[in-house]
Design a protein around this motif. Sequence first.
Motif, PDB file in Angstrom:
ATOM      1  N   MET A   1       0.844  -1.189   0.000  1.00 37.22           N
ATOM      2  CA  MET A   1       0.000   0.000   0.000  1.00 37.22           C
ATOM      3  C   MET A   1       0.885   1.246   0.000  1.00 37.22           C
ATOM      4  O   MET A   1       1.859   1.339   0.737  1.00 37.22           O
ATOM      5  N   LEU A   2       0.539   2.204  -0.852  1.00 39.06           N
ATOM      6  CA  LEU A   2       1.291   3.439  -0.918  1.00 39.06           C
ATOM      7  C   LEU A   2       1.058   4.265   0.349  1.00 39.06           C
ATOM      8  O   LEU A   2       0.016   4.154   0.992  1.00 39.06           O
ATOM      9  N   PRO A   3       2.049   5.116   0.719  1.00 45.65           N
ATOM     10  CA  PRO A   3       1.895   5.897   1.957  1.00 45.65           C
ATOM     11  C   PRO A   3       0.635   6.756   1.962  1.00 45.65           C
ATOM     12  O   PRO A   3      -0.006   6.913   3.007  1.00 45.65           O
ATOM     13  N   ILE A   4       0.276   7.339   0.822  1.00 46.78           N
ATOM     14  CA  ILE A   4      -0.896   8.203   0.797  1.00 46.78           C
ATOM     15  C   ILE A   4      -2.173   7.401   1.012  1.00 46.78           C
ATOM     16  O   ILE A   4      -3.132   7.877   1.634  1.00 46.78           O
ATOM     17  N   ASP A   5      -2.202   6.142   0.542  1.00 49.31           N
ATOM     18  CA  ASP A   5      -3.373   5.290   0.776  1.00 49.31           C
ATOM     19  C   ASP A   5      -3.440   4.862   2.240  1.00 49.31           C
ATOM     20  O   ASP A   5      -4.524   4.806   2.826  1.00 49.31           O
ATOM     21  N   ALA A   6      -2.275   4.554   2.825  1.00 47.22           N
ATOM     22  CA  ALA A   6      -2.258   4.200   4.242  1.00 47.22           C
ATOM     23  C   ALA A   6      -2.723   5.374   5.093  1.00 47.22           C
ATOM     24  O   ALA A   6      -3.457   5.196   6.074  1.00 47.22           O
ATOM     25  N   ALA A   7      -2.309   6.592   4.715  1.00 46.51           N
ATOM     26  CA  ALA A   7      -2.750   7.765   5.462  1.00 46.51           C
ATOM     27  C   ALA A   7      -4.247   7.991   5.319  1.00 46.51           C
ATOM     28  O   ALA A   7      -4.922   8.386   6.265  1.00 46.51           O
ATOM     29  N   ALA A   8      -4.789   7.732   4.128  1.00 47.39           N
ATOM     30  CA  ALA A   8      -6.232   7.909   3.924  1.00 47.39           C
ATOM     31  C   ALA A   8      -7.035   6.934   4.772  1.00 47.39           C
ATOM     32  O   ALA A   8      -8.084   7.288   5.319  1.00 47.39           O
ATOM     33  N   HIS A   9      -6.559   5.703   4.910  1.00 48.00           N
ATOM     34  CA  HIS A   9      -7.283   4.707   5.707  1.00 48.00           C
ATOM     35  C   HIS A   9      -7.201   4.997   7.202  1.00 48.00           C
ATOM     36  O   HIS A   9      -8.071   4.545   7.953  1.00 48.00           O
ATOM     37  N   SER A  10      -6.173   5.715   7.628  1.00 44.06           N
ATOM     38  CA  SER A  10      -6.036   6.034   9.050  1.00 44.06           C
ATOM     39  C   SER A  10      -6.384   7.489   9.349  1.00 44.06           C
ATOM     40  O   SER A  10      -6.115   7.973  10.457  1.00 44.06           O
ATOM     41  N   VAL A 116      -6.106  18.988  -3.995  1.00 43.83           N
ATOM     42  CA  VAL A 116      -6.289  17.594  -4.416  1.00 43.83           C
ATOM     43  C   VAL A 116      -5.741  16.639  -3.362  1.00 43.83           C
ATOM     44  O   VAL A 116      -6.343  15.603  -3.056  1.00 43.83           O
ATOM     45  N   LEU A 117      -4.588  16.974  -2.785  1.00 43.57           N
ATOM     46  CA  LEU A 117      -4.001  16.115  -1.753  1.00 43.57           C
ATOM     47  C   LEU A 117      -4.882  16.058  -0.512  1.00 43.57           C
ATOM     48  O   LEU A 117      -4.913  15.035   0.184  1.00 43.57           O
ATOM     49  N   LEU A 118      -5.582  17.137  -0.205  1.00 42.47           N
ATOM     50  CA  LEU A 118      -6.505  17.113   0.931  1.00 42.47           C
ATOM     51  C   LEU A 118      -7.573  16.048   0.730  1.00 42.47           C
ATOM     52  O   LEU A 118      -7.908  15.306   1.666  1.00 42.47           O
ATOM     53  N   PHE A 119      -8.092  15.953  -0.470  1.00 42.60           N
ATOM     54  CA  PHE A 119      -9.085  14.916  -0.756  1.00 42.60           C
ATOM     55  C   PHE A 119      -8.442  13.532  -0.757  1.00 42.60           C
ATOM     56  O   PHE A 119      -9.008  12.567  -0.226  1.00 42.60           O
ATOM     57  N   ALA A 120      -7.247  13.410  -1.334  1.00 47.22           N
ATOM     58  CA  ALA A 120      -6.587  12.102  -1.437  1.00 47.22           C
ATOM     59  C   ALA A 120      -6.156  11.574  -0.077  1.00 47.22           C
ATOM     60  O   ALA A 120      -6.241  10.368   0.185  1.00 47.22           O
ATOM     61  N   PHE A 121      -5.693  12.457   0.815  1.00 47.39           N
ATOM     62  CA  PHE A 121      -5.211  12.019   2.120  1.00 47.39           C
ATOM     63  C   PHE A 121      -6.337  11.649   3.075  1.00 47.39           C
ATOM     64  O   PHE A 121      -6.070  11.093   4.140  1.00 47.39           O
ATOM     65  N   THR A 122      -7.561  11.948   2.743  1.00 45.78           N
ATOM     66  CA  THR A 122      -8.680  11.662   3.645  1.00 45.78           C
ATOM     67  C   THR A 122      -9.717  10.708   3.051  1.00 45.78           C
ATOM     68  O   THR A 122     -10.644  10.320   3.767  1.00 45.78           O
TER      69      THR A 122
END
Length: 249
Positions: A1-10, A116-122
């Motif tokens: 899992m990419l770091p940005i996906d891991a951050a979105a899940h947490s 865009v990163l705000l949406f991707a990180f959450t």
Amino acid sequence: MLPIDAAAHSSRWRRRHPVDKAVLGLGLTVLAISLPPWPGAALVLLTALVVLLGPAGVPGRRLWRAYRVPLGFCVTGALTLLVQVGGPGGFVSLAGDGPLRAGELLLRTSAASLGVLLFAFTTPMSDLLPRLVRAGIPAPVVDVALVTYRMSFLLLDSVRRIREAQAARLGHTSRAAQWRSLAGLGATAFVRAFDRATRLQAGLAGRGYDGTLRVLVPEARVSVRFTAASCALLAALAALTLVLERPLT
């Protein structure tokens, strides 16, 4: 899992409906490209940073690791505005208003990237893609996106494992060995990708696949309060920009 996906899940906003976060994140992106660069894009950039590091709870180091890639593209695009081709100054010369235009472009693109990163990180993709069918996107298109999303992680994991095996067998000790390892990596990853795709197709057929992938989607409702607060914030940024608007000189 990419770091940005891991951050979105947490993320702290993991359980919020994607519409809530789309109104805020993508709304900031729209403001960044539509408002005057100064002070509009600068205000949007500052607001996105505050929301990401504050309410959204994104770690600063993880945000920087994800942001530095699009920021590099933003800087590269802005640098091209510093020069002009042709004209009285010669074949290539410094543009008269190059620094101004470069600064405006850098402000716009960097602020839009943070939105865009705000949406991707959450917002995990596993929460977003299944809901696109309700928004009118054809189910086969969403299914292809889901499978591609899943297969991309499997492929990255295979590449990582192959590289670790090659390094353990001294496959990176010289330039010639590195080229041989790179060729072997490409060939092995290609074969494994087709093998996984074949097994996935056989598994779907064995489970009675009828053209639609049915997945469990976490229950979430659109928060009227959160959406209203986001709209109020966007409106306040637009109004403040109109009040403080000055030429960037």
